[in-house]
Write a protein that holds these residues in place. Structure first.
Motif, mmCIF file in Angstrom:
data_model
loop_
_atom_site.group_PDB
_atom_site.id
_atom_site.type_symbol
_atom_site.label_atom_id
_atom_site.label_comp_id
_atom_site.label_asym_id
_atom_site.label_seq_id
_atom_site.Cartn_x
_atom_site.Cartn_y
_atom_site.Cartn_z
ATOM 1 N N ASN A 80 0.845 -1.186 0.000
ATOM 2 C CA ASN A 80 0.000 0.000 0.000
ATOM 3 C C ASN A 80 0.883 1.239 0.000
ATOM 4 O O ASN A 80 2.085 1.157 0.289
ATOM 5 C CB ASN A 80 -0.924 0.019 1.218
ATOM 6 C CG ASN A 80 -2.288 0.590 0.911
ATOM 7 O OD1 ASN A 80 -2.394 1.530 0.122
ATOM 8 N ND2 ASN A 80 -3.319 0.034 1.523
ATOM 9 N N LEU A 81 0.286 2.385 -0.314
ATOM 10 C CA LEU A 81 0.964 3.670 -0.292
ATOM 11 C C LEU A 81 0.133 4.642 0.527
ATOM 12 O O LEU A 81 -1.096 4.663 0.418
ATOM 13 C CB LEU A 81 1.138 4.225 -1.711
ATOM 14 C CG LEU A 81 1.851 3.349 -2.738
ATOM 15 C CD1 LEU A 81 1.862 4.036 -4.106
ATOM 16 C CD2 LEU A 81 3.268 3.038 -2.293
ATOM 17 N N SER A 135 -6.795 3.495 1.564
ATOM 18 C CA SER A 135 -6.618 3.046 0.185
ATOM 19 C C SER A 135 -6.533 1.521 0.145
ATOM 20 O O SER A 135 -6.114 0.888 1.111
ATOM 21 C CB SER A 135 -5.355 3.666 -0.420
ATOM 22 O OG SER A 135 -4.237 3.446 0.419
ATOM 23 N N PRO A 136 -6.932 0.900 -0.973
ATOM 24 C CA PRO A 136 -6.956 -0.572 -1.037
ATOM 25 C C PRO A 136 -5.562 -1.174 -1.027
ATOM 26 O O PRO A 136 -4.620 -0.602 -1.583
ATOM 27 C CB PRO A 136 -7.659 -0.851 -2.368
ATOM 28 C CG PRO A 136 -7.459 0.379 -3.186
ATOM 29 C CD PRO A 136 -7.462 1.517 -2.207
ATOM 30 N N TRP A 137 -5.430 -2.308 -0.368
ATOM 31 C CA TRP A 137 -4.189 -3.072 -0.424
ATOM 32 C C TRP A 137 -4.080 -3.735 -1.787
ATOM 33 O O TRP A 137 -5.085 -4.146 -2.381
ATOM 34 C CB TRP A 137 -4.149 -4.105 0.705
ATOM 35 C CG TRP A 137 -3.811 -3.460 2.007
ATOM 36 C CD1 TRP A 137 -4.680 -2.830 2.871
ATOM 37 C CD2 TRP A 137 -2.512 -3.334 2.580
ATOM 38 N NE1 TRP A 137 -3.991 -2.322 3.941
ATOM 39 C CE2 TRP A 137 -2.658 -2.621 3.803
ATOM 40 C CE3 TRP A 137 -1.245 -3.755 2.198
ATOM 41 C CZ2 TRP A 137 -1.587 -2.319 4.631
ATOM 42 C CZ3 TRP A 137 -0.163 -3.474 3.017
ATOM 43 C CH2 TRP A 137 -0.335 -2.760 4.216
ATOM 44 N N PHE A 178 5.456 10.216 -0.138
ATOM 45 C CA PHE A 178 4.575 9.179 0.383
ATOM 46 C C PHE A 178 5.399 8.065 1.020
ATOM 47 O O PHE A 178 6.608 7.966 0.814
ATOM 48 C CB PHE A 178 3.661 8.610 -0.708
ATOM 49 C CG PHE A 178 4.381 8.028 -1.898
ATOM 50 C CD1 PHE A 178 4.791 6.702 -1.921
ATOM 51 C CD2 PHE A 178 4.622 8.807 -3.024
ATOM 52 C CE1 PHE A 178 5.440 6.168 -3.022
ATOM 53 C CE2 PHE A 178 5.269 8.290 -4.132
ATOM 54 C CZ PHE A 178 5.679 6.963 -4.136
ATOM 55 N N ASP A 179 4.726 7.244 1.827
ATOM 56 C CA ASP A 179 5.335 6.069 2.438
ATOM 57 C C ASP A 179 4.881 4.819 1.706
ATOM 58 O O ASP A 179 3.740 4.745 1.216
ATOM 59 C CB ASP A 179 4.941 5.952 3.914
ATOM 60 C CG ASP A 179 5.700 6.912 4.809
ATOM 61 O OD1 ASP A 179 6.620 7.589 4.314
ATOM 62 O OD2 ASP A 179 5.352 7.011 6.008
ATOM 63 N N PHE A 216 -7.208 8.193 -4.225
ATOM 64 C CA PHE A 216 -6.504 8.321 -2.944
ATOM 65 C C PHE A 216 -5.162 9.034 -3.099
ATOM 66 O O PHE A 216 -4.541 9.403 -2.109
ATOM 67 C CB PHE A 216 -6.277 6.937 -2.327
ATOM 68 C CG PHE A 216 -7.511 6.338 -1.729
ATOM 69 C CD1 PHE A 216 -7.957 6.723 -0.473
ATOM 70 C CD2 PHE A 216 -8.247 5.392 -2.435
ATOM 71 C CE1 PHE A 216 -9.100 6.178 0.078
ATOM 72 C CE2 PHE A 216 -9.398 4.837 -1.883
ATOM 73 C CZ PHE A 216 -9.830 5.235 -0.632
ATOM 74 N N TYR A 217 -4.714 9.213 -4.326
ATOM 75 C CA TYR A 217 -3.384 9.795 -4.555
ATOM 76 C C TYR A 217 -3.426 11.074 -5.391
ATOM 77 O O TYR A 217 -2.383 11.572 -5.803
ATOM 78 C CB TYR A 217 -2.489 8.754 -5.242
ATOM 79 C CG TYR A 217 -2.563 7.409 -4.583
ATOM 80 C CD1 TYR A 217 -2.102 7.223 -3.284
ATOM 81 C CD2 TYR A 217 -3.127 6.323 -5.240
ATOM 82 C CE1 TYR A 217 -2.194 5.992 -2.658
ATOM 83 C CE2 TYR A 217 -3.222 5.077 -4.625
ATOM 84 C CZ TYR A 217 -2.756 4.920 -3.334
ATOM 85 O OH TYR A 217 -2.846 3.705 -2.720
ATOM 86 N N ALA A 218 -4.630 11.587 -5.627
ATOM 87 C CA ALA A 218 -4.760 12.801 -6.429
ATOM 88 C C ALA A 218 -4.101 13.977 -5.718
ATOM 89 O O ALA A 218 -4.170 14.100 -4.483
ATOM 90 C CB ALA A 218 -6.228 13.105 -6.692
#
Length: 257
Positions: free
Chosen positions: A160-161, A188-190, A208-209, A226-228
């Motif tokens: 995930n991120l 966010s989905p795995w 990000f991690d 989730f990353y926008a």
């Protein structure tokens, strides 16, 4: 769990709510001292250990190493020599400790969080090359090799991120100076190996991690919402100021974080 790079301890209450024991490693002596005072009760109960050490690869264990404390932002302090703006750092000497030494002292953790400003990939590699790895790792993104190292290790299958450039819009609070959630608390989905690799290639910002686990999480399909990344006028304006001018302003107003 092991918290590598505890900094001001903003993650510690969350970690204490999730783990039977937390070992927090922080190289900055003044921050480590404050953590000992702040969490004295948890230390006394045995739920928390604070180590004023610099986490290093095995080659540097059993010795003092150079550590660079950032004058304005404690979260930017680092073990590797700063590649730029070294005038913003103060060099000190601090005792080192390796992942294996921590294992020998405390046993194998379920989770390791790595946030070490430039040393992340070094410590991750030392963990992956060791005889024992945790079930869960979160590490700050320092380029594609970090992800590839996790993808190539047979111990991990779920990924995930957690982005920080849009953290507040996803989680409802600021991600500044924290490592954010882990496990099932991540919204966010795995993803599996191929899906996480595809998402990584589409990330609009490197802040990000990366999370990797051997624990079986329910996987889903990539969701780029989730990353926008949203336009940030304040960051744009800040980037227009020369670095030396920003440092001068911070000195004048006594800025520290």
């Amino acid at each position: 769990m092991f918290d590598f790079g505890a900094n001001t301890g903003k993650n510690i209450p969350y970690y204490l709510s999730k783990a039977k024991m937390v070992v927090a490693v922080e190289a900055n002596p003044s921050l480590a001292e404050e953590l000992v005072k702040q969490y004295a009760g948890f230390i006394k109960s045995g739920q928390l250990r604070i180590l004023n050490k610099c986490i290093t690869p095995p080659a540097d264990q059993h010795q003092e190493v150079d550590f660079y404390i950032h004058r304005y932002h404690s979260g930017l302090s680092r073990f590797p020599v700063p590649e730029q703006h070294i005038e913003d750092y103060t060099k000190i000497r601090v005792s080192s400790i390796s992942y294996q030494q921590l294992i020998d002292q405390f046993g194998l953790p379920d989770l390791v969080k790595i946030d070490l400003e430039g040393a992340d990939h070094l410590i991750l590699q030392s963990i992956l090359e060791s005889s024992v790895i945790p079930a869960y790792v979160s590490v700050e993104n320092w380029g594609r090799p970090v992800l590839e190292a996790l993808l190539s290790h047979p111990g991990f299958h779920y990924y995930n991120l957690v982005s920080f450039y849009n953290f507040s819009s996803i989680y409802g609070y600021s991600g500044i100076d924290t490592a954010g959630p882990f496990g099932t608390d991540i919204k966010s989905p795995w993803l599996n190996r191929s899906a996480i690799s595809a998402v990584y290639n589409q990330m609009p910002d490197p802040w990000f991690d990366i999370h990797a686990s051997s624990i079986a999480f329910e996987t889903g399909q990539p969701d780029l919402r989730f990353y926008a990344k949203r336009f940030n006028l304040a960051l744009l304006l800040k980037s227009l100021f020369p670095h030396r001018l920003k440092s001068r302003i911070k000195d004048l107003i006594g800025f520290r974080r």
